[in-house]
Write a protein that holds these residues in place. Structure first.
Motif, short mmCIF file in Angstrom:
data_model
loop_
_atom_site.label_atom_id
_atom_site.label_comp_id
_atom_site.label_asym_id
_atom_site.label_seq_id
_atom_site.Cartn_x
_atom_site.Cartn_y
_atom_site.Cartn_z
N LYS A 224 0.83 -1.20 0.00
CA LYS A 224 0.00 0.00 0.00
C LYS A 224 0.87 1.26 0.00
O LYS A 224 0.56 2.24 -0.69
N VAL A 225 1.96 1.23 0.75
CA VAL A 225 2.90 2.35 0.75
C VAL A 225 3.41 2.58 -0.67
O VAL A 225 3.48 3.72 -1.16
N LEU A 226 3.77 1.51 -1.35
CA LEU A 226 4.28 1.60 -2.72
C LEU A 226 3.24 2.23 -3.65
O LEU A 226 3.56 3.12 -4.43
N ARG A 227 2.01 1.75 -3.54
CA ARG A 227 0.96 2.27 -4.41
C ARG A 227 0.74 3.76 -4.21
O ARG A 227 0.60 4.52 -5.17
N GLN A 228 0.70 4.18 -2.96
CA GLN A 228 0.45 5.60 -2.67
C GLN A 228 1.63 6.46 -3.10
O GLN A 228 1.45 7.57 -3.60
N LEU A 229 2.83 5.96 -2.89
CA LEU A 229 4.02 6.71 -3.30
C LEU A 229 4.05 6.93 -4.81
O LEU A 229 4.31 8.04 -5.29
N VAL A 230 3.76 5.89 -5.56
CA VAL A 230 3.83 5.96 -7.02
C VAL A 230 2.84 6.98 -7.57
O VAL A 230 3.08 7.61 -8.62
N ARG A 231 1.73 7.20 -6.88
CA ARG A 231 0.71 8.15 -7.36
C ARG A 231 1.25 9.59 -7.41
O ARG A 231 0.66 10.43 -8.09
N TRP A 232 2.35 9.85 -6.72
CA TRP A 232 2.90 11.21 -6.68
C TRP A 232 3.91 11.47 -7.81
O TRP A 232 4.47 12.56 -7.89
N ARG A 233 4.14 10.50 -8.67
CA ARG A 233 5.22 10.65 -9.64
C ARG A 233 4.96 11.76 -10.66
O ARG A 233 5.91 12.29 -11.26
N SER A 234 3.71 12.15 -10.87
CA SER A 234 3.42 13.21 -11.83
C SER A 234 3.49 14.60 -11.20
O SER A 234 3.43 15.60 -11.91
N VAL A 235 3.63 14.65 -9.88
CA VAL A 235 3.72 15.93 -9.18
C VAL A 235 5.15 16.19 -8.72
O VAL A 235 5.70 17.27 -8.92
N LEU A 236 5.75 15.19 -8.12
CA LEU A 236 7.13 15.28 -7.66
C LEU A 236 8.07 14.86 -8.78
O LEU A 236 7.63 14.50 -9.88
N SER A 237 9.34 14.89 -8.49
CA SER A 237 10.32 14.42 -9.47
C SER A 237 10.11 12.92 -9.69
O SER A 237 10.20 12.13 -8.75
#
Length: 317
Positions: A224-237
């Motif tokens: 779940k941590v992985l899934r949530q982290l990956v969702r930020w890839r279009s906002v963060l670097s």
């Protein structure tokens, strides 16, 4: 039991966190209105201050310019903006451009002949940079739950809106973005402190089952941590998110796959590994497969099982 561990691992305590936050906000808001209680009417609201400053600019434009009042405007209005922000539930209503201060200040001083270099054009961006973004940074650091699916959309919208108003290279927005990553780093570091695989020599069957259930639940939590982290890839670097995601994949998801591979549970390993790969964008999957295969080789997993897992995962990637 495996299904139960999966559900528990993917669970988020949204309701408990929301209740605690709401209680704290109610206590705070009960005290906010008293802050300007003794202030003179000319300064009690930003509406009153705005009217006075605009009257000065309209009647004495040269004096307004010569005294550099425009440079002080963001600082003059900052306390009033902070007051309204205190009453704003950012994670429930993630649109600061619908707030009263924003709508009132959007046209501040914009009358007559306005030049492109008029500092009053930058009042709202300056307030966003100096007041709103630091407030959002605090919210993301103290209140936001990075694992909450409900709060992700709000947090992402807040960050995007903030970046739309300012130069993303400035210190304040950089700190805001860093806070998002810091929260995920903290969660991943805390996760790694728990046992990732059951103890190898446990004679008590009941205790072995409990350990297995605990580790499996933690594995799904890591996913779940992985899934949530990956969702930020279009906002963060994207590169920064990718590196942390793959590091987390190798450190916190792979150990249990190795453990089950040693027990001959190849089908189970493939099911779990495929679930993890599905959380990643297509361009990262080959890298993740390399992480898994490398870890299995290092652990000296049976060559036949290793080949089966490697070939199946490569097909999915």
């Amino acid at each position: 039991k495996a299904a139960g561990a999966r559900e528990e691992g993917l669970l988020t305590d949204d309701d408990d966190e929301t209740t605690t936050y709401s209680d704290r906000r109610k206590r705070l808001l009960g005290e906010v209105d008293a802050i300007f209680a003794d202030t003179e009417d000319d300064y009690k609201t930003f509406h009153a201050v705005k009217d006075q400053l605009e009257l000065l600019k309209r009647n004495y434009p040269q004096a307004y310019t010569d005294t550099y009042i425009s440079l002080s405007v963001p600082s003059l209005f900052a306390p009033y903006v902070r007051m309204e922000l205190l009453k704003w539930d950012a994670l429930q209503t993630p649109r600061f451009d619908s707030m009263d201060w924003y709508n009132q200040m959007a046209d501040y001083g914009l009358f007559g002949d306005i030049s492109d270099g008029d500092p009053d054009l930058d009042v709202v961006p300056k307030l966003v940079e100096k007041v709103v973004i630091p407030y959002l940074t605090t919210i993301l650091f103290t209140v936001w739950d990075p694992l909450s699916r409900q709060q992700f959309a709000s947090a992402e919208s807040l960050v995007r809106d903030a970046l739309d108003h300012v130069d993303g290279k400035l210190e304040a927005p950089q700190k805001l973005l860093a806070t998002v990553m810091d929260r995920f780093h903290a969660i991943i570091n805390a996760h790694s402190k728990y046992p990732l695989v059951p103890e190898p020599s446990q004679a008590d069957r009941t205790l072995r089952e409990r350990q297995w259930h605990f580790c499996l639940r933690r594995w799904w939590r890591a996913l779940k941590v992985l899934r949530q982290l990956v969702r930020w890839r279009s906002v963060l670097s994207s590169d920064v998110v990718r590196d942390l995601a793959l590091s987390h994949f190798g450190d916190n998801l792979t150990p249990l796959l190795i453990h089950r591979s040693r027990q001959g549970r190849t089908d189970e390993v493939l099911t779990m590994a495929r679930s993890a790969l599905e959380a990643l964008p297509a361009e990262w999957k080959n890298l993740a497969v390399k992480v898994v295969v490398s870890a299995l080789k290092k652990a000296r997993i049976d060559s036949r099982a290793l080949s089966t897992i490697r070939d199946a995962l490569r097909q999915q990637a």
